[in-house]
Design an enzyme around this catalytic site. Structure first.
Site, PDB file in Angstrom:
ATOM      1  N   SER A   1      17.367 -33.821   7.884  1.00  0.00           N
ATOM      2  CA  SER A   1      17.392 -34.389   9.256  1.00  0.00           C
ATOM      3  C   SER A   1      16.694 -35.385   9.452  1.00  0.00           C
ATOM      4  O   SER A   1      15.629 -35.719   8.516  1.00  0.00           O
ATOM      5  CB  SER A   1      16.826 -33.013  10.273  1.00  0.00           C
ATOM      6  OG  SER A   1      17.120 -33.690  11.749  1.00  0.00           O
TER       7      SER A   1
ATOM      8  N   TYR B   1       9.904 -27.971  13.223  1.00  0.00           N
ATOM      9  CA  TYR B   1      11.305 -28.142  12.808  1.00  0.00           C
ATOM     10  C   TYR B   1      11.134 -29.383  11.801  1.00  0.00           C
ATOM     11  O   TYR B   1      11.623 -29.263  10.831  1.00  0.00           O
ATOM     12  CB  TYR B   1      12.174 -28.635  13.827  1.00  0.00           C
ATOM     13  CG  TYR B   1      13.628 -28.837  13.196  1.00  0.00           C
ATOM     14  CD1 TYR B   1      14.511 -28.280  12.954  1.00  0.00           C
ATOM     15  CD2 TYR B   1      13.937 -30.321  13.781  1.00  0.00           C
ATOM     16  CE1 TYR B   1      15.837 -28.526  12.406  1.00  0.00           C
ATOM     17  CE2 TYR B   1      15.117 -30.752  13.214  1.00  0.00           C
ATOM     18  CZ  TYR B   1      15.868 -29.805  12.586  1.00  0.00           C
ATOM     19  OH  TYR B   1      17.318 -30.468  12.230  1.00  0.00           O
TER      20      TYR B   1
END
Length: 272
Positions: free
Chosen positions: A142, A155
């Site tokens: 990501s 995350y």
């Protein structure tokens, strides 16, 4: 590598980007073993595949269950005879909160799905990939693994771990038949929050929250899926999805502190 008549394992195949990767591989003549925690999502993917569903098998599985993941290669070989590629898409976010306010259990859970789930799947299928004359291994990280986003610190840490894990695999497998790819999506219009069990009702005005709002400046799941399948075909090491990902990646390398400050300023309202 050629997609047609090859067999691909796709995690997260029951929704979002994973679903679109599955459908695109099928459209290009590949066969897919779709893995997802939710069998209802897998059934929806099969329905959307239409006539192409003849090349699809579905495998409800929890990728945080190491023993369960270990049974998947035999299941896929029994259905398709071989494994030519693995695309690890499955991932979750956590509630928007500073790291100091997250419980250890919340941090452990996001690491279990995003990092350890990826590790388990890679370890399970790597022998199959190495046995093929040409193979593809794709792990989705990501932009949050390149530039930290306040409120999504755990995350981001999990996706940064996926980044370096994937790059290490590339370094170790350069002389093998396996092409290794790391993917860095920016904002993509998926329901990752809902699929992660995260309530964003109080954050509706925040532009950086992934959503299905067509007016938001995000990449569509369909476009993201196409770009990932293109990477499978080309064997590219690094794929940045979306103008936001490309811009932040460039800024993070040229001006790392400015990149952090830029994202922190944009996300401030979500964690205050």
């Amino acid at each position: 590598m050629e997609i047609r008549d090859k067999v691909f394992v796709v995690t997260g195949g029951g929704n979002g980007i994973g679903r679109e990767v599955t459908l695109e591989l099928l459209r290009r003549g590949g066969r897919v073993a779709a893995v997802d925690l939710h069998d209802t999502g897998l059934a929806e993917t099969a329905s959307l595949a239409g006539a192409n569903a003849t090349g699809l098998s579905v495998h409800p599985s929890d990728i945080t269950d190491r023993a369960g993941v270990g049974t998947l290669p035999a299941e896929v070989r029994a259905r398709h005879g071989q494994v030519d590629g693995v695309v690890n898409v499955a991932g979750i976010i956590h509630r928007f909160a500073p790291l100091r306010d997250l419980s250890i259990e919340e941090i452990e859970h996001v690491m279990a799905v995003n990092f350890w789930g990826t590790v388990y799947v890679v370890r399970a299928f790597l022998p199959d990939l190495l046995a093929r004359p040409a193979a593809s291994l794709v792990n989705v990280s990501s932009i949050g693994g390149l530039v930290p986003a306040p409120g999504q610190g755990a995350y981001g840490a999990s996706k940064a771990a996926v980044k370096l894990f994937t790059e290490a695999l590339y370094a170790e497998l350069r002389d093998s038949s396996v092409a290794v790819t790391a993917v860095y999506p920016g904002g993509v219009g998926t329901n990752i929050a809902g699929n992660s069990g995260v309530d964003l009702s109080g954050l509706g005005a925040a532009k950086d929250v992934p959503s299905n709002d067509e007016s938001a400046q995000v990449t569509s799941p369909q476009d993201a899926g196409r770009q990932i399948v293109d990477a499978v075909s080309s064997g590219a090491l690094r794929v940045l999805i979306g103008a936001d990902a490309r811009e932040l990646d460039h800024l993070s390398r040229m001006e790392p502190q400015q990149a952090i400050d830029t994202v922190a300023d944009a996300m401030q309202a979500m964690v205050s």
